[in-house]
Write a protein that holds these residues in place. Sequence first.
Motif, PDB file in Angstrom:
ATOM      1  N   ALA A 312       0.815  -1.216   0.000  1.00 17.06           N
ATOM      2  CA  ALA A 312       0.000   0.000   0.000  1.00 17.06           C
ATOM      3  C   ALA A 312       0.843   1.257   0.000  1.00 17.06           C
ATOM      4  O   ALA A 312       0.419   2.305  -0.519  1.00 17.06           O
ATOM      5  CB  ALA A 312      -0.935  -0.003   1.208  1.00 17.06           C
ATOM      6  N   ASP A 313       2.045   1.177   0.565  1.00 14.04           N
ATOM      7  CA  ASP A 313       2.925   2.343   0.644  1.00 14.04           C
ATOM      8  C   ASP A 313       3.596   2.689  -0.684  1.00 14.04           C
ATOM      9  O   ASP A 313       4.158   3.767  -0.834  1.00 14.04           O
ATOM     10  CB  ASP A 313       4.019   2.108   1.692  1.00 14.04           C
ATOM     11  N   GLN A 314       3.578   1.777  -1.652  1.00 10.60           N
ATOM     12  CA  GLN A 314       4.307   1.987  -2.895  1.00 10.60           C
ATOM     13  C   GLN A 314       3.493   2.830  -3.884  1.00 10.60           C
ATOM     14  O   GLN A 314       2.263   2.787  -3.899  1.00 10.60           O
ATOM     15  CB  GLN A 314       4.670   0.650  -3.535  1.00 10.60           C
ATOM     16  N   ALA A 315       4.203   3.569  -4.716  1.00  7.31           N
ATOM     17  CA  ALA A 315       3.551   4.427  -5.704  1.00  7.31           C
ATOM     18  C   ALA A 315       2.774   3.613  -6.731  1.00  7.31           C
ATOM     19  O   ALA A 315       1.765   4.073  -7.271  1.00  7.31           O
ATOM     20  CB  ALA A 315       4.592   5.305  -6.404  1.00  7.31           C
ATOM     21  N   ASP A 316       3.258   2.398  -7.019  1.00 14.10           N
ATOM     22  CA  ASP A 316       2.586   1.500  -7.970  1.00 14.10           C
ATOM     23  C   ASP A 316       2.262   0.194  -7.242  1.00 14.10           C
ATOM     24  O   ASP A 316       3.032  -0.770  -7.299  1.00 14.10           O
ATOM     25  CB  ASP A 316       3.496   1.239  -9.169  1.00 14.10           C
ATOM     26  N   PRO A 317       1.128   0.142  -6.564  1.00 12.92           N
ATOM     27  CA  PRO A 317       0.784  -1.054  -5.780  1.00 12.92           C
ATOM     28  C   PRO A 317       0.729  -2.342  -6.606  1.00 12.92           C
ATOM     29  O   PRO A 317       1.084  -3.408  -6.105  1.00 12.92           O
ATOM     30  CB  PRO A 317      -0.584  -0.711  -5.185  1.00 12.92           C
ATOM     31  N   ALA A 318       0.299  -2.253  -7.856  1.00 16.21           N
ATOM     32  CA  ALA A 318       0.209  -3.465  -8.680  1.00 16.21           C
ATOM     33  C   ALA A 318       1.607  -4.028  -8.946  1.00 16.21           C
ATOM     34  O   ALA A 318       1.834  -5.240  -8.840  1.00 16.21           O
ATOM     35  CB  ALA A 318      -0.493  -3.150 -10.005  1.00 16.21           C
ATOM     36  N   ALA A 319       2.561  -3.157  -9.269  1.00 16.68           N
ATOM     37  CA  ALA A 319       3.941  -3.595  -9.475  1.00 16.68           C
ATOM     38  C   ALA A 319       4.526  -4.130  -8.181  1.00 16.68           C
ATOM     39  O   ALA A 319       5.244  -5.141  -8.173  1.00 16.68           O
ATOM     40  CB  ALA A 319       4.789  -2.449 -10.016  1.00 16.68           C
ATOM     41  N   ALA A 320       4.209  -3.459  -7.081  1.00 18.78           N
ATOM     42  CA  ALA A 320       4.714  -3.890  -5.777  1.00 18.78           C
ATOM     43  C   ALA A 320       4.175  -5.266  -5.408  1.00 18.78           C
ATOM     44  O   ALA A 320       4.899  -6.095  -4.839  1.00 18.78           O
ATOM     45  CB  ALA A 320       4.337  -2.865  -4.706  1.00 18.78           C
ATOM     46  N   ARG A 321       2.923  -5.522  -5.733  1.00 20.47           N
ATOM     47  CA  ARG A 321       2.321  -6.828  -5.440  1.00 20.47           C
ATOM     48  C   ARG A 321       3.058  -7.931  -6.197  1.00 20.47           C
ATOM     49  O   ARG A 321       3.353  -8.992  -5.637  1.00 20.47           O
ATOM     50  CB  ARG A 321       0.845  -6.817  -5.844  1.00 20.47           C
ATOM     51  N   ALA A 322       3.398  -7.668  -7.454  1.00 21.31           N
ATOM     52  CA  ALA A 322       4.126  -8.668  -8.249  1.00 21.31           C
ATOM     53  C   ALA A 322       5.511  -8.915  -7.668  1.00 21.31           C
ATOM     54  O   ALA A 322       5.973 -10.064  -7.589  1.00 21.31           O
ATOM     55  CB  ALA A 322       4.236  -8.198  -9.697  1.00 21.31           C
ATOM     56  N   VAL A 323       6.162  -7.851  -7.240  1.00 24.74           N
ATOM     57  CA  VAL A 323       7.492  -7.984  -6.629  1.00 24.74           C
ATOM     58  C   VAL A 323       7.397  -8.755  -5.314  1.00 24.74           C
ATOM     59  O   VAL A 323       8.208  -9.656  -5.049  1.00 24.74           O
ATOM     60  CB  VAL A 323       8.122  -6.594  -6.391  1.00 24.74           C
ATOM     61  N   LEU A 324       6.416  -8.419  -4.480  1.00 30.03           N
ATOM     62  CA  LEU A 324       6.249  -9.107  -3.197  1.00 30.03           C
ATOM     63  C   LEU A 324       5.974 -10.592  -3.405  1.00 30.03           C
ATOM     64  O   LEU A 324       6.561 -11.443  -2.710  1.00 30.03           O
ATOM     65  CB  LEU A 324       5.114  -8.467  -2.401  1.00 30.03           C
ATOM     66  N   ASP A 325       5.104 -10.926  -4.348  1.00 33.04           N
ATOM     67  CA  ASP A 325       4.781 -12.329  -4.599  1.00 33.04           C
ATOM     68  C   ASP A 325       6.026 -13.104  -5.029  1.00 33.04           C
ATOM     69  O   ASP A 325       6.260 -14.231  -4.571  1.00 33.04           O
ATOM     70  CB  ASP A 325       3.690 -12.448  -5.664  1.00 33.04           C
ATOM     71  N   ARG A 326       6.816 -12.500  -5.924  1.00 34.25           N
ATOM     72  CA  ARG A 326       8.023 -13.193  -6.385  1.00 34.25           C
ATOM     73  C   ARG A 326       9.046 -13.288  -5.264  1.00 34.25           C
ATOM     74  O   ARG A 326       9.690 -14.337  -5.092  1.00 34.25           O
ATOM     75  CB  ARG A 326       8.619 -12.446  -7.582  1.00 34.25           C
ATOM     76  N   ALA A 327       9.194 -12.206  -4.490  1.00 30.89           N
ATOM     77  CA  ALA A 327      10.147 -12.209  -3.381  1.00 30.89           C
ATOM     78  C   ALA A 327       9.774 -13.260  -2.346  1.00 30.89           C
ATOM     79  O   ALA A 327      10.644 -13.974  -1.819  1.00 30.89           O
ATOM     80  CB  ALA A 327      10.198 -10.832  -2.725  1.00 30.89           C
ATOM     81  N   THR A 328       8.494 -13.395  -2.056  1.00 30.93           N
ATOM     82  CA  THR A 328       8.045 -14.393  -1.085  1.00 30.93           C
ATOM     83  C   THR A 328       8.354 -15.808  -1.566  1.00 30.93           C
ATOM     84  O   THR A 328       8.800 -16.659  -0.789  1.00 30.93           O
ATOM     85  CB  THR A 328       6.526 -14.232  -0.848  1.00 30.93           C
ATOM     86  N   ALA A 329       8.153 -16.050  -2.861  1.00 27.60           N
ATOM     87  CA  ALA A 329       8.435 -17.375  -3.418  1.00 27.60           C
ATOM     88  C   ALA A 329       9.930 -17.695  -3.360  1.00 27.60           C
ATOM     89  O   ALA A 329      10.323 -18.801  -2.976  1.00 27.60           O
ATOM     90  CB  ALA A 329       7.931 -17.444  -4.850  1.00 27.60           C
ATOM     91  N   VAL A 330      10.763 -16.723  -3.735  1.00 33.07           N
ATOM     92  CA  VAL A 330      12.206 -16.953  -3.721  1.00 33.07           C
ATOM     93  C   VAL A 330      12.701 -17.132  -2.284  1.00 33.07           C
ATOM     94  O   VAL A 330      13.540 -18.001  -2.017  1.00 33.07           O
ATOM     95  CB  VAL A 330      12.952 -15.792  -4.403  1.00 33.07           C
ATOM     96  N   ALA A 331      12.156 -16.348  -1.371  1.00 30.90           N
ATOM     97  CA  ALA A 331      12.554 -16.476   0.035  1.00 30.90           C
ATOM     98  C   ALA A 331      12.223 -17.862   0.576  1.00 30.90           C
ATOM     99  O   ALA A 331      13.012 -18.465   1.320  1.00 30.90           O
ATOM    100  CB  ALA A 331      11.867 -15.405   0.879  1.00 30.90           C
ATOM    101  N   SER A 332      11.071 -18.387   0.194  1.00 32.70           N
ATOM    102  CA  SER A 332      10.684 -19.727   0.623  1.00 32.70           C
ATOM    103  C   SER A 332      11.631 -20.772   0.049  1.00 32.70           C
ATOM    104  O   SER A 332      12.046 -21.702   0.743  1.00 32.70           O
ATOM    105  CB  SER A 332       9.250 -20.015   0.187  1.00 32.70           C
ATOM    106  N   GLU A 333      11.977 -20.623  -1.227  1.00 34.44           N
ATOM    107  CA  GLU A 333      12.914 -21.558  -1.855  1.00 34.44           C
ATOM    108  C   GLU A 333      14.283 -21.488  -1.191  1.00 34.44           C
ATOM    109  O   GLU A 333      14.932 -22.511  -0.972  1.00 34.44           O
ATOM    110  CB  GLU A 333      13.047 -21.225  -3.345  1.00 34.44           C
ATOM    111  N   ALA A 334      14.724 -20.276  -0.869  1.00 33.66           N
ATOM    112  CA  ALA A 334      16.040 -20.092  -0.244  1.00 33.66           C
ATOM    113  C   ALA A 334      16.079 -20.683   1.154  1.00 33.66           C
ATOM    114  O   ALA A 334      17.129 -21.146   1.616  1.00 33.66           O
ATOM    115  CB  ALA A 334      16.393 -18.602  -0.189  1.00 33.66           C
ATOM    116  N   THR A 335      14.926 -20.716   1.827  1.00 35.15           N
ATOM    117  CA  THR A 335      14.863 -21.297   3.166  1.00 35.15           C
ATOM    118  C   THR A 335      14.975 -22.811   3.121  1.00 35.15           C
ATOM    119  O   THR A 335      15.627 -23.431   3.971  1.00 35.15           O
ATOM    120  CB  THR A 335      13.530 -20.915   3.848  1.00 35.15           C
ATOM    121  N   THR A 336      14.377 -23.417   2.099  1.00 31.91           N
ATOM    122  CA  THR A 336      14.352 -24.883   2.032  1.00 31.91           C
ATOM    123  C   THR A 336      15.581 -25.473   1.379  1.00 31.91           C
ATOM    124  O   THR A 336      15.896 -26.640   1.565  1.00 31.91           O
ATOM    125  CB  THR A 336      13.102 -25.350   1.261  1.00 31.91           C
ATOM    126  N   ASN A 337      16.303 -24.672   0.587  1.00 29.29           N
ATOM    127  CA  ASN A 337      17.490 -25.189  -0.104  1.00 29.29           C
ATOM    128  C   ASN A 337      18.709 -25.262   0.818  1.00 29.29           C
ATOM    129  O   ASN A 337      18.780 -24.576   1.806  1.00 29.29           O
ATOM    130  CB  ASN A 337      17.822 -24.284  -1.311  1.00 29.29           C
TER     131      ASN A 337
END
Length: 337
Positions: A312-337
């Motif tokens: 919500a704080d980002q100027a482009d919430p739609a772009a931020a949502r895509a970044v957050l979703d990808r970051a969350t997925a990569v973070a999960s992968e990095a935790t399990t690897n």
Amino acid sequence: MTMLKRLVAGTALGLIVASGAQAREMRVSSFEPPQGFYSAQILQAWIDEVNPKLSEGNAFKLYPGSMLGAPPAQAELVKAGVADVALVVPTYTPGLFPMSGVVEVPGIARTSAQGTAVLNALADEGFLAAEYADYKIIALFTTPGYRLLMKGNGASAPDDLKGLKLRTPSPFGTRLLEMMGASGVSIPAPQVYENLERGVVSGAVWVFDAYKTFRLDEVAPTVTTTRITASPMAILMNKASYEALSEDDRAVIDAMAGRGAAEWVAGVVDAADAALEQGFRDGGKVTFIDQEGEAAEAWAAALSSASELWVADQADPAAARAVLDRATAVASEATTN
């Protein structure tokens, strides 16, 4: 240094300056003192590996202690060519590197390795192209998760922070503190000790390398181990400085840049973080409030809406949502690897 040396092993590079490439000293800016962690163990180590491989007369030189400019000015120093390379904290300049700040969301970067995997995946996939378009990226990485470094009895639960003033790492860090009833105060790193000693703030949200560099254990001897947030970090180079080098010298830089360099940095950062924590534990002068099980869950619950707040704080919430979703997925992968 073993991993760093592997980045350049087997690279046969000439030492002749190509026509039109002028040999010169290249300035590497650090806002930390010369003995500071990133100055000594990252930037100087990188310089020591790169310089012997450059053409005669070309060399990087460290300018520590904010000699070239204050911490928030580092990105602009590089862009303007005042510094050829600098250690940059993207969150020190709100608005310039918005998507890099996704690693501030709790849980995205508990370790430097995890956060570094996130930032480099985002960079490789084009999510960060706009914010680093003016720079040659040497390395994108993160701090380990920030702990609570406190005066007095510290904090065992989020409610213990209500009404307190704490040194904040960034504007979003302040938002996180406000979710737990605390106030964030922005204080330059060298002044944190004094403000803790005088009681202006009751603690700081920070990492162990700063805890040691600035001797904060003397004035904030209680550590709560929950990892509230993390900071993105970058080593950036002026594009014109890079392009003015000979082809061979650019190849030297390329071999010491990108994901490989970032993973080396993350390895050094996480190893130092663990060693510093163990040293403080063994020293017996710092009290640790470890957060596991239900205690850890209480902190997670208190910060559960942080990801939505960041979007919500980002100027482009739609772009931020895509970044957050990808970051969350990569973070999960990095935790399990």
